[in-house]
Design an enzyme around this catalytic site. Structure first.
Site, PDB file in Angstrom:
ATOM      1  CB  ALA A 135      -0.963   0.092   1.140  1.00  0.00           C
ATOM      2  CE  LYS A 186      -0.850 -11.956  -1.010  1.00  0.00           C
ATOM      3  NZ  LYS A 186      -0.732 -10.627   0.000  1.00  0.00           N
ATOM      4  CD  GLU A 275      -7.882 -10.553   5.829  1.00  0.00           C
ATOM      5  OE1 GLU A 275      -8.442 -11.259   6.396  1.00  0.00           O
ATOM      6  OE2 GLU A 275      -7.946  -9.473   5.359  1.00  0.00           O
TER       7      GLU A 275
END
Length: 325
Positions: A135, A186, A275
């Site tokens: 980000a 991933k 996550e």
């Protein structure tokens, strides 16, 4: 065009900045009105993207109706665990684009985010966005690329035109399952890579771990509807490289902290979400019920959720029965 972004964390804010720099009008929605007001006043998301100014085209809001009204599409950048709840509170929307890299286990099955979206908003068209997109780098205007996948070619092309620009190259795909699973799986491998870094095992070990991790991603992803070539593209290998290698990667950093003694409770302080931790739990639940073999994922689960010693777990991986590559 008018675009809405749901989620004012690092990735949601970076997407809003990217869109506004291309001349679009962006409503950046936060469920916390105090955050929306702070963003409006300071024009900076200091908690997630320090030093990045919000362009004038970004309008922070905390009201669902104001966020999505007139939007050509709505980008969703909230944690995977919150997608269903957030969409349930939204007015009817023409099209959703998932920028969420995770999966959930519910009702006895593994659900991708696009599947959750279709359940929550059956009338909406759906696409997914993934790729090696840290980000802070995207928000700073450093070069990056991504892939947008949808069964609706017109929607994929619309998102491609909106997001594409001098510093952000966007490809299209029809392989929704592959793009989503590559982006989710991933994160688990990045946790494992971070653990290898925390144990100071060296680059040989990390390279071997990630190579076998990619193989695990391909095997699982193709068994669940993805095309093999997708996992060697931006949303698979590309995202794996960035997330497993960069110090900016939340999942890699979390794995490193775990290897050095951090607990599950230590990982998600404040509003930061790792996550990969939740994806690991979902995949473990699925494997336990289906009998599917996911050795690296299972090793990560044992360290994160059971507190097993990461060095001992790695040794057990190394002692697995030899087989052809």
């Amino acid at each position: 065009m008018n675009v809405a972004v749901l989620g004012a964390g690092g990735w949601g804010t970076a997407l809003a900045v990217l869109l506004a720099r291309s001349g679009h009008r962006v409503a950046l929605w936060s469920r916390r009105c105090e955050l929306a007001e702070a963003l409006l006043a300071t024009r900076e998301n200091a908690a997630y993207l320090p030093g990045v100014r919000l362009p004038e085209g970004v309008r922070p809001v905390c009201t669902a109706e104001r966020a999505v009204k007139g939007a050509a599409f709505v980008l969703v950048a909230v944690p995977a665990k919150g997608v269903r709840t957030v969409l349930a509170g939204m007015p009817p929307v023409e099209a959703y684009v998932s920028a969420v890299k995770g999966v959930r286990f519910a009702e006895g099955r593994l659900l991708r985010i696009s599947q959750i979206m279709r359940r929550a908003a059956p009338a909406a068209r759906v696409a997914v966005l993934s790729g090696p997109n840290l980000a802070l780098e995207v928000a700073r205007g450093l070069p990056a690329a991504a892939v947008v996948a949808s069964e609706d070619a017109e929607l994929a092309a619309r998102v491609q035109r909106a997001l594409g620009g001098p510093t952000f190259r966007v490809y299209t795909s029809s392989d929704v399952a592959g793009v989503e699973l590559g982006g989710a799986l991933k994160n688990v491998m990045a946790l494992a890579a971070g653990m290898a870094d925390g144990l100071e095992l060296g680059d040989n070990a990390k390279a071997a771990l990630l190579t076998r991790g990619l193989r695990e991603m391909v095997r699982f992803g193709t068994a669940h509807g993805g095309a093999v070539e997708t996992f060697y593209g931006l949303s698979g290998l590309g995202d794996l490289m960035a997330t497993a290698m960069s110090p900016l990667s939340r999942n890699r950093s979390a794995g490193e902290h775990i290897a050095r003694g951090a607990t599950l409770a230590d990982l998600e302080t404040g509003r930061q979400v790792v996550e990969g931790v939740h994806t690991t739990a979902a995949l473990h639940e699925w494997a336990a019920r289906s009998g599917e073999e996911l050795p690296i994922t299972e090793a990560v689960w044992r360290v994160v959720y059971r507190g097993d010693d990461p060095r001992r777990v790695l040794e057990e991986l190394m002692r697995r029965e030899p087989k052809p590559e």
